[in-house]
Design a protein around this motif. Structure first.
Motif, mmCIF file in Angstrom:
data_model
loop_
_atom_site.group_PDB
_atom_site.id
_atom_site.type_symbol
_atom_site.label_atom_id
_atom_site.label_comp_id
_atom_site.label_asym_id
_atom_site.label_seq_id
_atom_site.Cartn_x
_atom_site.Cartn_y
_atom_site.Cartn_z
ATOM 1 N N GLY A 571 0.804 -1.221 0.000
ATOM 2 C CA GLY A 571 0.000 0.000 0.000
ATOM 3 C C GLY A 571 0.835 1.267 0.000
ATOM 4 O O GLY A 571 0.302 2.357 0.182
ATOM 5 N N VAL A 572 2.151 1.145 -0.201
ATOM 6 C CA VAL A 572 2.990 2.334 -0.214
ATOM 7 C C VAL A 572 3.498 2.594 -1.636
ATOM 8 O O VAL A 572 4.038 1.701 -2.277
ATOM 9 C CB VAL A 572 4.192 2.173 0.748
ATOM 10 C CG1 VAL A 572 5.113 3.393 0.643
ATOM 11 C CG2 VAL A 572 3.706 1.987 2.164
ATOM 12 N N ALA A 573 3.245 3.837 -2.115
ATOM 13 C CA ALA A 573 3.795 4.248 -3.407
ATOM 14 C C ALA A 573 5.025 5.103 -3.147
ATOM 15 O O ALA A 573 5.120 5.757 -2.100
ATOM 16 C CB ALA A 573 2.765 5.041 -4.198
ATOM 17 N N VAL A 574 5.985 5.059 -4.088
ATOM 18 C CA VAL A 574 7.198 5.848 -3.891
ATOM 19 C C VAL A 574 7.535 6.611 -5.168
ATOM 20 O O VAL A 574 7.137 6.210 -6.275
ATOM 21 C CB VAL A 574 8.395 4.951 -3.512
ATOM 22 C CG1 VAL A 574 8.154 4.287 -2.178
ATOM 23 C CG2 VAL A 574 8.661 3.912 -4.585
ATOM 24 N N ALA A 575 8.249 7.715 -5.012
ATOM 25 C CA ALA A 575 8.738 8.500 -6.149
ATOM 26 C C ALA A 575 9.912 9.323 -5.648
ATOM 27 O O ALA A 575 9.997 9.614 -4.447
ATOM 28 C CB ALA A 575 7.641 9.408 -6.680
ATOM 29 N N SER A 576 10.831 9.680 -6.552
ATOM 30 C CA SER A 576 11.994 10.453 -6.127
ATOM 31 C C SER A 576 11.993 11.830 -6.771
ATOM 32 O O SER A 576 11.532 12.003 -7.906
ATOM 33 C CB SER A 576 13.278 9.722 -6.501
ATOM 34 O OG SER A 576 13.349 8.523 -5.773
ATOM 35 N N LEU A 577 12.520 12.800 -6.048
ATOM 36 C CA LEU A 577 12.610 14.185 -6.524
ATOM 37 C C LEU A 577 14.010 14.687 -6.211
ATOM 38 O O LEU A 577 14.599 14.302 -5.200
ATOM 39 C CB LEU A 577 11.592 15.066 -5.787
ATOM 40 C CG LEU A 577 10.125 14.759 -6.024
ATOM 41 C CD1 LEU A 577 9.269 15.489 -5.008
ATOM 42 C CD2 LEU A 577 9.735 15.164 -7.439
ATOM 43 N N ASP A 578 14.520 15.566 -7.083
ATOM 44 C CA ASP A 578 15.854 16.104 -6.850
ATOM 45 C C ASP A 578 15.862 17.557 -7.308
ATOM 46 O O ASP A 578 15.902 17.827 -8.504
ATOM 47 C CB ASP A 578 16.864 15.267 -7.643
ATOM 48 C CG ASP A 578 18.283 15.643 -7.287
ATOM 49 O OD1 ASP A 578 18.472 16.713 -6.687
ATOM 50 O OD2 ASP A 578 19.182 14.859 -7.602
ATOM 51 N N VAL A 579 15.806 18.484 -6.345
ATOM 52 C CA VAL A 579 15.657 19.890 -6.740
ATOM 53 C C VAL A 579 17.001 20.556 -7.021
ATOM 54 O O VAL A 579 17.089 21.455 -7.844
ATOM 55 C CB VAL A 579 14.886 20.698 -5.671
ATOM 56 C CG1 VAL A 579 13.473 20.170 -5.544
ATOM 57 C CG2 VAL A 579 15.606 20.669 -4.331
#
Lengths: 915, 112
Positions: A571-579
């Motif tokens: 039930g956990v979704a993940v995504a990555s961000l790099d500002v």
């Protein structure tokens, strides 16, 4: 006086001039016979004189007739065209080949079974060999790689293959063992592109002499020179990898001199590496290279910090080229001495963990051995060995099958062979003929094997089976190259020779009388089945070993799946961000992250969300030294601890229990007292039987207060031991590159991801969202290696089992055919069908039981070897063991049932007439 | 292909006669011994074997391989048999020879 043999010279001459046809054999035999008569009647010398004269006369007169082409029309049908014996070797080979093809055509079913069995065995071997060839044997694309060494620093706490710092690199560079030494970083992520959506690529920071040391040439432009890394921040130049150049820039040479944007900064492309150079670690191919002095671009959090001057910042890899005549061992001892000197001067070069009084160990290793991720070397070599032994075992079983088939066929061809022996064909000649047949079958089997291997490789890639050798690294591309082909050819011919020898020797064993009569002993049958029974026992034993091993790996994969990871991943979704890589400053970045998190929490179906540097379970991580309250710093009181930076709600989102204290909150601002949450393993180790909450950690003058105690979960590997772990609030330590974890209420967490992308796009249209998916899937890739091994072993186990079943079936059918008469007699005397079925099934069971007993013994030995080889793979459970034994017994009964039914339906009268 | 009708040479006649004489024992070795005993001179084996083959080509004889059994011998032998054509040609040779004898008698006188 004992008669001597005829004079050798005229006899040889005679044989040379005549052909090897039956007629000419008889002529030679006639002359010999007359010679002996004359020896008896007259004298030896008279007989010799006579033989000389007559042999010459026959050789010239009859031999001449042969050469001019007139021959006896009425020759014995099975024999060969009459030609002079000159050049017979080639002639014989061609005859043998023709004959072999003819026999194959005469029994196509037999040939097909042998070729397919062999193809399976050889194909499995080629596949595994190609995999090993790709990963371990193919040379790296660098000049004179035997001279190139890697240098590692360890702190005793985790293996010997640690990174080194830039100041240490500069010290090692003084070493006289190395001609030159270069340094580089592991590939890090870059956003490549000017405006619009950036591409995510990987790049490595390298010293200016990196390409010189490795001897890599440019495909376009030039590569770095030592002058390219002199001043921090002053060399905005980039070298593209050949792969990126062809993928992104269509191999356009004009790209040299152009500008590209990396993480928001402008760089000039100065060159492209040669085709085939993919960096030094297999599976982590950097797309581009920038000078190490430009680390501020690659690692935005480090910008402005003097990491090239910090002796404790061990983030670099070192590679050096040995001077002529210097050995790895002497280089090793020199760098060890250098490290000892450094450790006297700098506290940070002393070991940690249990060895605070010793300098950190340094390891020099050839680049070949280090190529696939240093930690995996031993494991990979062991896996390779294991895989080769396993497919070798499959081949052995296949060979036993083929030898069995050939033996049975040899028996059927006994009368043909006996006739040929009787009319004077040499035993060697017939063995050669039979071996030629084996080799022809072997080559055909090898060809089928190559086809089978090609298919298997196609299957291996999507199934991820090639991962078995490499952990979670990038999958190697598999192909059959020249070396694999040579391996296949060698293996096929060797196999053919090995499985052909026994049947050939046995078939030509000169028991002519029985042979010609076409009879096969009835009561004496047991000796005749001897080697065949032995082969069945061997097959059953080998299959058992393989199946037990397969069961062990399957057990293991299951246990890994059932391991309690310490958090709830469903039930956990993940995504990555790099500002940072989009050029956002800290304040902009903080604002961006806050906005995204706030809006993501309002997406329907989202229950909670939080950021973290790393999500479990991932080999990536961060560690740092901390002073621990109540721990004497003099006694090594600054252990290196794995750590993570998270936002409030992280523990809730991942379902990690908070045992004591509190979660982080919005009050933990940079201005507030610094706080930390420790895990239970940390508390247990450093403050046993004490309250952890309220204690303190230190980093120099900085003090952190423990506000919470979290449960221990798996962080870096599924099989790791409980690992002390620290969480810091992201609000007190800004992190520009984060993973976003989203707890959803639905069963399919990825359904929220499109909405997440929309949210990000609304706030910053150029910001890439990457590594998006479900946490379960990302765990899957960590578990995939275990799964791959289990699947591979499962497939090989089933293959072995089917081959063994075919073997048992073959032997039992043959036995029934041989004993038809005996069975008829028994039936005529009143044996019931059930008795006859038992006669056959019991025979098969007896063989299987012997094989199983041998296999069980062998399995114990193999189990011990496995335990030595892969300590983390648990022993086979008794249930698996029992299951395999019962399964094999069942298969052997099943395989003998068809022949048994045939035996039961034998008509007594027909059977008695059969002889 | 029909065998050529051609007169037999003297040695060919001797060989065919020997085959008839040796009957069931007509192997090459026996044939040679009979000829040698009757003619009182050595027989060249080269001549013998090429003659046997020539006679076979002419259709005057046939041969078969004697079965090898453990009781008789280790090496197979060829047993030769005269064909009907062979017998006929032998008769023809006899007639020719008689003709020749008559001519001799008429020239030199009987009993010369």
């Amino acid at each position: 006086m004992t008669p001597k043999a005829p004079p050798r010279l005229p006899e040889l001459f005679l044989r040379r001039c005549l052909s090897n046809s039956t007629v000419d054999e008889i002529i030679c035999a006639d002359l010999r016979e007359e010679f002996f008569r004359r020896v008896a009647a007259e004298s030896n010398s008279n007989a010799r004189k006579w033989y000389w004269l007559q042999a010459m006369s026959v050789a010239t007169r009859v031999g001449l007739r042969r050469v001019v082409g007139r021959s006896s029309k009425n020759d014995f049908p099975h024999n060969t065209p009459e030609k002079p014996r000159i050049g017979n070797g080639m002639n014989h080979l061609l005859q043998d080949l023709r004959y072999a093809m003819r026999t194959m055509r005469k029994a196509p079913g037999f040939a097909a079974v042998v070729i397919c069995t062999m193809g399976l065995g050889v194909g499995a071997n080629i596949t595994i060999f190609s995999l090993i060839n790709e990963v371990m044997l193919r040379p790296l694309p660098i000049a004179d790689q035997s001279e190139v060494m890697r240098v590692y620093t360890s702190d005793f706490s985790s293996g010997v293959f640690g990174g080194s710092s830039y100041p240490d690199y500069m010290s090692f560079k003084e070493s006289s063992s190395f001609e030159d030494m270069a340094t580089y970083s592991f590939p890090v992520a870059f956003n490549l592109g000017s405006t619009g959506v950036a591409d995510r690529v990987s790049g490595s920071l390298v010293s200016g002499n990196f390409f010189n040391v490795l001897g890599v040439n440019p495909a376009a432009g030039r590569l770095f020179q030592p002058s390219d890394d002199l001043t921090v921040g002053a060399h905005p130049v980039v070298v593209l990898s050949h792969g990126l150049w062809s993928r992104q820039f269509a191999s356009n040479p004009d790209v040299v001199g152009e500008n590209v944007v990396l993480n928001g900064a402008t760089y000039t492309v100065i060159g492209v590496t040669a085709d085939g150079f993919t960096g030094l670690e297999i599976g982590s191919n950097p797309d581009l290279f920038i000078p190490i002095t430009m680390y501020g671009t690659a690692l935005p959090t480090m910008a402005g910090r003097p990491i090239l001057e910090q002796r404790g910042a061990r983030w670099l890899r070192i590679v050096g080229r040995l001077r002529d005549g210097v050995t790895q061992a002497s280089a090793q001892s020199e760098v060890t001495t250098i490290m000892a000197g450094l450790a006297e001067e700098f506290q940070s070069n002393m070991g940690t963990a249990d060895h605070p009084d010793e300098p950190r160990p340094v390891t020099v290793l050839s680049v070949r051995n280090a190529a696939f991720g240093a930690r995996l070397i031993d494991e990979t070599a062991d896996r390779a060995q294991l895989l080769l032994s396993v497919v070798g075992l499959v081949l052995l079983i296949a060979c036993a099958n083929i030898a069995n088939l050939l033996l049975a066929r040899g028996t059927r061809r006994q009368s043909e062979i006996s006739v040929r022996l009787a009319i004077g064909a040499g035993r060697g000649r017939i063995i050669r003929q039979l071996m030629t047949e084996s080799v022809v079958l072997g080559i055909a089997g090898g060809l089928v094997g190559i086809g089978f291997a090609a298919g298997l490789m196609q299957l291996m890639v999507p199934l991820g089976l090639s991962r078995v050798l490499q952990g979670a690294l990038v999958l190697p591309e598999l192909s059959i190259d020249g070396l694999s082909l040579a391996f296949a050819a060698g293996l096929s011919i060797l196999t053919a020779l090995v499985f052909g020898v026994l049947p050939a020797l046995k078939a030509t064993n000169p028991d002519l009388v029985t042979g010609i009569k076409g009879g096969v002993g009835m009561a004496g049958g047991h000796t005749r089945y001897g080697p065949r029974n032995g082969l069945v026992v061997l097959q059953v034993a080998a299959s058992l070993v393989l199946l037990v091993a397969a069961g062990r790996f399957i057990d293991n994969a299951r246990s890994v799946y059932n391991t309690d990871l310490g958090f709830e991943y469903d039930g956990v979704a993940v995504a990555s961000l790099d500002v940072a890589r989009q050029g956002l400053a800290e304040s902009e970045g903080r604002a961006f992250f806050d906005q995204v998190l706030e809006r993501v929490r309002t997406i329907p179906g989202v229950r909670d969300a939080a950021y973290a540097n790393f999500l479990p379970v991932s080999p990536a991580g961060m560690r740092s030294s901390f002073g621990v309250e109540d721990l004497d710093p003099e006694l090594g009181g600054t252990p290196e601890i794995n750590m993570n930076n998270v936002t409030p709600g992280y523990f809730r989102t991942l379902g990690i229990p908070l045992i004591q204290g509190r979660d982080f909150s919005s009050f933990d601002t940079p201005a507030a007292p610094l706080v930390v949450v420790v895990n239970s393993a940390f508390a247990q180790q450093y403050w046993p039987n004490e309250e952890a909450v309220g204690k303190h950690l230190y980093q120099g003058e900085i003090e952190f207060e423990v506000v919470g105690l979290a449960g221990t979960n798996k962080y870096r590997a599924v099989r790791e031991d409980p690992l002390p772990y620290l969480y810091f609030p992201m609000s007190q330590s800004y992190q520009p590159s984060v993973a976003l974890a989203i707890r959803t209420s639905g069963s399919e967490p990825t359904t929220v991801l499109p909405a997440v992308r929309d949210v990000v796009r609304q706030i910053d249209p150029t910001m890439p969202v990457f590594n998006a998916g479900s946490l379960r899937d990302q765990l899957g890739s960590v578990l995939a290696q275990e799964q791959s091994i289990a699947v591979l072993f499962g497939v090989l186990g089933v293959l072995a089992l089917s081959l063994a079943a075919v073997g048992i079936y073959g032997v039992m059918s043959y036995t029934v055919a041989q004993r038809t008469r005996e069975i008829g007699v028994r039936s005529a005397l009143g044996a019931r069908g059930a008795d006859l079925v038992w006669l056959v099934v019991g025979g098969s069971l007896k063989l299987s039981l012997i094989g199983i007993a041998a296999g069980v013994l062998a399995s114990f030995v193999v189990n011990l070897a496995f335990t030595g080889m892969m300590g983390d793979v648990q022993a086979s459970s008794p249930v698996t063991f029992a299951g395999v034994v019962l399964g094999l017994g069942f298969v052997s009964v099943l395989a003998s049932l068809v022949p048994a039914r045939r035996a039961a339906s034998v008509e007594p009268l027909l059977a008695l007439r059969a002889e | 292909m029909a065998p050529k009708k051609k007169n037999l040479g003297e040695f060919e006649q001797s060989v065919l006669l020997a085959i008839v004489e040796t009957a069931s024992e007509s192997f090459a070795i026996e044939i040679a011994r009979v000829i040698e005993t009757r003619g009182g001179r050595a027989v060249s084996r080269g001549a013998l074997y090429t003659t046997l083959e020539r006679l076979e080509e002419k259709g005057c004889l046939e041969w078969s391989i004697e079965e090898v059994t453990p009781e008789n011998r280790a090496v197979p032998r060829r047993r030769f048999e005269i064909t009907e054509l062979g017998v006929e040609m032998l008769r023809q040779s006899r007639a020719e020879l008689l003709n020749q004898l008559k001519t001799i008698d008429s020239v030199l006188g009987p009993g010369a």
